[in-house]
Design an enzyme around this catalytic site. Structure first.
Site, PDB file in Angstrom:
ATOM      1  CE  LYS A 150      -4.429  -1.711   1.640  1.00 32.29           C
ATOM      2  NZ  LYS A 150      -5.482  -1.674   2.673  1.00 32.29           N
ATOM      3  NE  ARG A 182      -7.995  -8.354   1.025  1.00 26.95           N
ATOM      4  CZ  ARG A 182      -7.752  -7.502   0.035  1.00 26.95           C
ATOM      5  NH1 ARG A 182      -6.790  -6.582   0.172  1.00 26.95           N
ATOM      6  NH2 ARG A 182      -8.438  -7.557  -1.084  1.00 26.95           N
TER       7      ARG A 182
END
Length: 274
Positions: free
Chosen positions: A221, A255
């Site tokens: 991210k 995740r």
């Protein structure tokens, strides 16, 4: 600490990996990469062989400012994939990344085992009742607004207290409806600035007051690649570094886009705690 996935009890006292399979053309990292049956099956087989306990399938990109996708289009994208995976991997635990109750119902009926909702039911008033009816585990994430508006909604009185309050209300509502298996995702990158993402990770253990399993979704991210002045493609090392922090602070599910490296991180973490 277990969740029931289609009759199988998954023990989350030892952290697990959730591998990401995006079947959207516009995901921030792997959008458009898996377009045909062969590439999808090869990728999922690889992730399972590398140690993924769950495969999270999404057909609506939730990256900031992602374009709107109609319900029909989301269903047309995702339903054939769920059927394909369920038929080729009978023991697979498929998680479906959706905030729509109709998609949740259709995909569970087609073979998925749990639902991963970025809105915790706030974007579809029927979602929580649908989950209760389906009797599947439910991952509820903290977010404000929608993927199109969330980056304008980053004002908090106290970030960690506000997130815990959000979850306390959502958990109470879910329990009242009879939802048993809940997983909490604090939503890195969703209605949070770069600085708030690091504040969240630095205080991740303070979310353990619910005694429910926590999911960390930080893989590649912007909090990583912007800090390192690089790109998502070059953010694997940074991802692994922060995965170890998340594990040390109580994450039970990672995740991830890169299952092998995440599983190695968990193996080393487990060795530190034998």
């Amino acid at each position: 600490m277990t969740i029931n996935c289609r009759g199988k009890l998954i023990d989350l006292s030892t952290p697990k990996v959730m591998g990401i399979l995006n079947v959207t053309p516009d995901s921030f990292f792997d959008g458009g990469r898996y377009k045909d049956e062969s590439s999808i099956l090869n990728q999922v087989e690889t992730m399972l062989n590398q140690g993924a306990t769950f495969i999270d399938v999404g057909a609506y990109s939730s990256r900031p400012n992602a374009p709107f996708v109609s319900e029909d289009e989301e269903l047309q994208r995702i339903l054939p994939i769920i059927k394909l995976l369920a038929s080729n991997f009978p023991d697979i635990n498929i998680s479906v990344d959706t905030f729509r109750s109709t998609i949740a119902k259709a995909t569970v009926e087609a073979g998925s085992a749990l639902i991963n909702d970025i809105s915790a039911g706030h974007l579809d008033n029927n979602m929580l009742q649908t989950i209760a009816n389906l009797h599947v585990p439910y991952i509820m994430m903290h977010m404000r607004g929608t993927p199109q508006t969330m980056q304008t909604l980053t004002q908090y009185d106290n970030l960690i207290k506000d997130i815990n309050f959000y979850f306390s209300e959502r958990i109470a509502t879910a329990r009242d409806l009879g939802i048993i298996d809940l997983v909490l995702d604090p939503g890195f990158g969703f209605a949070k600035t770069l600085e708030q993402n690091f504040e969240l990770l630095n205080n991740f253990e303070l979310l353990n007051i619910t005694e429910l399993p926590l999911l960390a979704g930080i893989s590649r991210k912007s909090m990583i690649y912007k800090t390192l002045d690089t790109t998502a493609n070059n953010a694997l090392n940074g991802t692994t570094a922060l995965h170890m922090v998340a594990l040390q602070k109580g994450a039970k599910i990672l995740r991830v886009h890169d299952v092998k490296e995440a599983q190695e991180c968990i193996t080393l973490y487990n060795q530190l705690h034998v």
